[in-house]
Design an enzyme around this catalytic site. Structure first.
Site, short mmCIF file in Angstrom:
data_model
loop_
_atom_site.label_atom_id
_atom_site.label_comp_id
_atom_site.label_asym_id
_atom_site.label_seq_id
_atom_site.Cartn_x
_atom_site.Cartn_y
_atom_site.Cartn_z
N LYS A 184 1.46 -1.02 0.21
CA LYS A 184 0.06 -0.03 -0.61
C LYS A 184 1.02 1.65 0.14
O LYS A 184 1.37 1.60 1.19
CB LYS A 184 -0.84 -0.16 0.83
CG LYS A 184 -1.84 1.21 1.04
CD LYS A 184 -3.17 0.56 -0.72
CE LYS A 184 -4.48 1.60 -0.16
NZ LYS A 184 -5.28 1.27 -1.17
N SER A 378 -8.85 -0.46 -4.68
CA SER A 378 -9.16 0.74 -3.37
C SER A 378 -10.22 0.59 -2.55
O SER A 378 -11.12 -0.17 -3.09
CB SER A 378 -8.03 1.74 -3.00
OG SER A 378 -6.85 1.40 -2.95
#
Length: 583
Positions: A184, A378
């Site tokens: 991430k 996401s």
């Protein structure tokens, strides 16, 4: 103040003239119903981006931006219309996204399979920039033209990511972020000076898979060996004569010559029409039959209304999207929902509100098919989880199942400017979100607790929706970004294809035959010209100030756009990092 009053009056006058003009256009349309010429060549301007939806934005009053849906409908209707003989498209640089390119390639292949011709022309495929996606789409046409002295910019793919840690250190700004997990990489834009090993691994895999798709697509369309395409990429940009000799283009010529040739192939009386003009007369091929609701989630996912401009583009507001879903669910005429996503994510709370509305729509008996555009990652993937089936293009950027939250502490910058702050607080974590200091002690513990809980819920939603164990979900999560082709192999999406594939699945889910005629209706409906004019007139004062501010800030925003786009929104975020991918 005199100049402000002048612009206010000017806007009011423009608004009045537009209203009068709109009424005149309506009257003329009633008196003179348009007809199609004897032979039609659909003319596509693919030198500009194609909008995912017609959102009735301010600019559409003055210049129509062609939508992807318009082009797909024109090609689909045209292949069934005996008056439509072919298509002529003009190309430039890589202004159209990778997934849109693949979707249009499929549409062109269907169009050609109906016996119609397709001519592609460009002064340059790429020019001073890359022309990879532009040429990938053009290669699906049966005749590819390039202007003499033009170049073919199939230079292959690369990915560039900004890292601003050194700049923040110089400014005295301290990025304070937490993320889950190592892939991430959103926060690394601000906290690192370069790629971490995990980030580099992810980007190399992404560029590698997209590069293979690019090579394979060109090789298939041009009947070339993949090795020949790769060799050309290593040499590109190719000169026009080189492109012709290596069979990447069919003819060298000018725009007027390509147009004359297309009209000649179409036959006597042939004229060119753009998608909007053609559909305004011929009608949409998806305009009759049971209703399928088309709902878009395009841009950064935020609370509130859609369409609010952000530094990074437009927003997908949860209030607007939830309302559209609820209206479609409550409409007895709606048989299914086609949910189109083109978003790199945003606020978790807004994403969850949208997901919940889709869950309720399904519970009410409305099937939901998610169609992923260039990006659905996401928060964009979060909202797709509520669908009965998920369809992605092979090049869709998706996954990025992870979360990030944080802030920028500007206390050091404030000190450098000679501005010093003091504080009192009535509770231990009362200053947690203060921009003056990084997270401290219990604040860090609370931030990590929020992040961990949100990530655990994300994994649980993935596991339930995709029929995995939480451990399996985590193995393909960790914030990692995948292509649509990779995501299908991993079980994150169900099918590969574009909106047409998703629409076929929506028909089937609604109990219709796969090719049944349907009415594809946008929810919410686009604003009419009259409503846009009234909005413009009512906001004339606001617009005067906004135009002046934009004029002053335009040079700075152009430089800061990639960085500032990443900082939009608040709270816990499920968001992709900013990147320049596919150049």
């Amino acid at each position: 103040m005199a100049i402000v009053r002048f612009f206010v009056r000017l806007f009011a006058l423009i608004g009045l003239l537009l209203v009068v003009g709109a009424v005149a256009v309506v009257v003329l349309a009633v008196r003179h119903e348009p007809t199609l010429p004897a032979a039609v060549v659909l003319e596509l301007d693919l030198t500009k981006p194609l909008a995912e939806s017609d959102d009735g934005k301010f600019g559409s009053l003055f210049e129509h931006q062609t939508t992807l849906r318009e082009v797909l409908d024109a090609l689909d209707g045209g292949r069934r219309d005996p008056k439509v003989k072919g298509v002529l498209a003009r190309f430039g640089d890589d202004s159209i996204g990778f997934a849109q390119t693949q979707e249009l390639r499929t549409a062109i292949e269907r169009f050609r399979a109906s016996g119609r011709f397709a001519v592609a022309f460009a002064e340059e495929y790429g020019g001073a920039g890359a022309g990879n996606r532009s040429y990938l789409l053009a290669s699906a046409f049966d005749e590819v033209w390039l202007q003499p002295l033009g170049t073919l910019g199939i230079t292959g793919l690369s990915a560039e990511l900004p890292f601003a840690r050194d700049a923040f250190d110089q400014l005295g700004v301290q990025p304070s972020f937490a993320q889950r997990e190592e892939y991430k990489s959103f926060a690394e834009t601000f906290t690192k000076s370069g790629m971490t090993p995990a980030n580099r691994e992810m980007m190399e895999a992404l560029v590698g898979d997209l590069g293979n798709q690019l090579v394979d697509g060109i090789a298939k369309s041009r009947r070339l060996a993949p090795a020949a395409v790769r060799a050309a990429m290593d040499k590109a940009p190719l000169l026009s004569k080189e492109a012709l000799d290596q069979k990447f283009v069919d003819r060298l010529g000018y725009a007027d010559e390509a147009r004359d040739e297309a009209l000649k192939r179409a036959g006597a009386g042939a004229e060119t029409l753009d998608p909007a003009d053609y559909l305004s007369v011929a009608g949409s091929p998806n305009g009759e039959g049971p209703t399928i609701a088309l709902i878009h989630a395009v841009g950064t996912i935020t609370g509130g209304e859609s369409g609010k401009p952000t530094v990074g583009g437009m927003s997908a507001g949860s209030d607007t999207i939830v309302k559209a879903i609820e209206e479609a669910a409550d409409d007895p005429d709606v048989r299914a929902i086609l949910f189109r996503i083109d978003s790199g994510g945003g606020a978790v709370s807004a994403s969850e509100a949208i997901r919940r509305a889709l869950v309720k729509a399904r519970q009410s008996g409305k099937p939901v098919i998610a169609s992923m555009g260039d990006t659905a990652a996401s928060g964009g993937y979060w909202i797709a989880l509520a669908a009965d089936r998920i369809v992605a293009s092979p090049a869709t950027v998706t996954g990025s199942i992870g979360v990030v939250a944080g802030k920028f502490a500007i206390g050091g910058l404030s000190d450098k400017l000679g501005i010093h702050w003091d504080r009192v607080q009535g509770a231990k974590n009362a200053g947690m979100w203060s921009p003056l200091h990084p997270f401290e002690g219990g604040e860090s513990e609370r931030l990590n607790a929020i992040i961990e809980d949100t990530y655990a819920n994300f994994l649980q939603r993935v596991a339930e929706a995709r029929r995995m164990t939480p451990e399996q979900a985590r193995g393909i999560a960790k914030g990692r970004v995948w292509t649509g082709a990779q995501a299908r192999d991993l079980g994150l999406v169900d099918d590969l294809g574009g909106q047409e594939q998703a629409l076929t699945l929506a028909r089937t889910a609604a109990g219709l035959s796969p090719d049944a005629p349907v009415s594809l209706i946008p929810y919410p409906p686009p604003k009419s010209v009259t409503d846009q004019i009234l909005d413009l007139v009512s906001r004339k004062g606001e617009l005067v100030g906004a135009l002046a501010a934009v004029a002053e800030l335009r040079p700075l925003l152009a430089q800061l756009r990639p960085l500032l786009a990443a900082t939009q929104g608040d709270g816990v975020q499920a968001r992709m990092p900013p990147m320049s991918l596919g150049r």
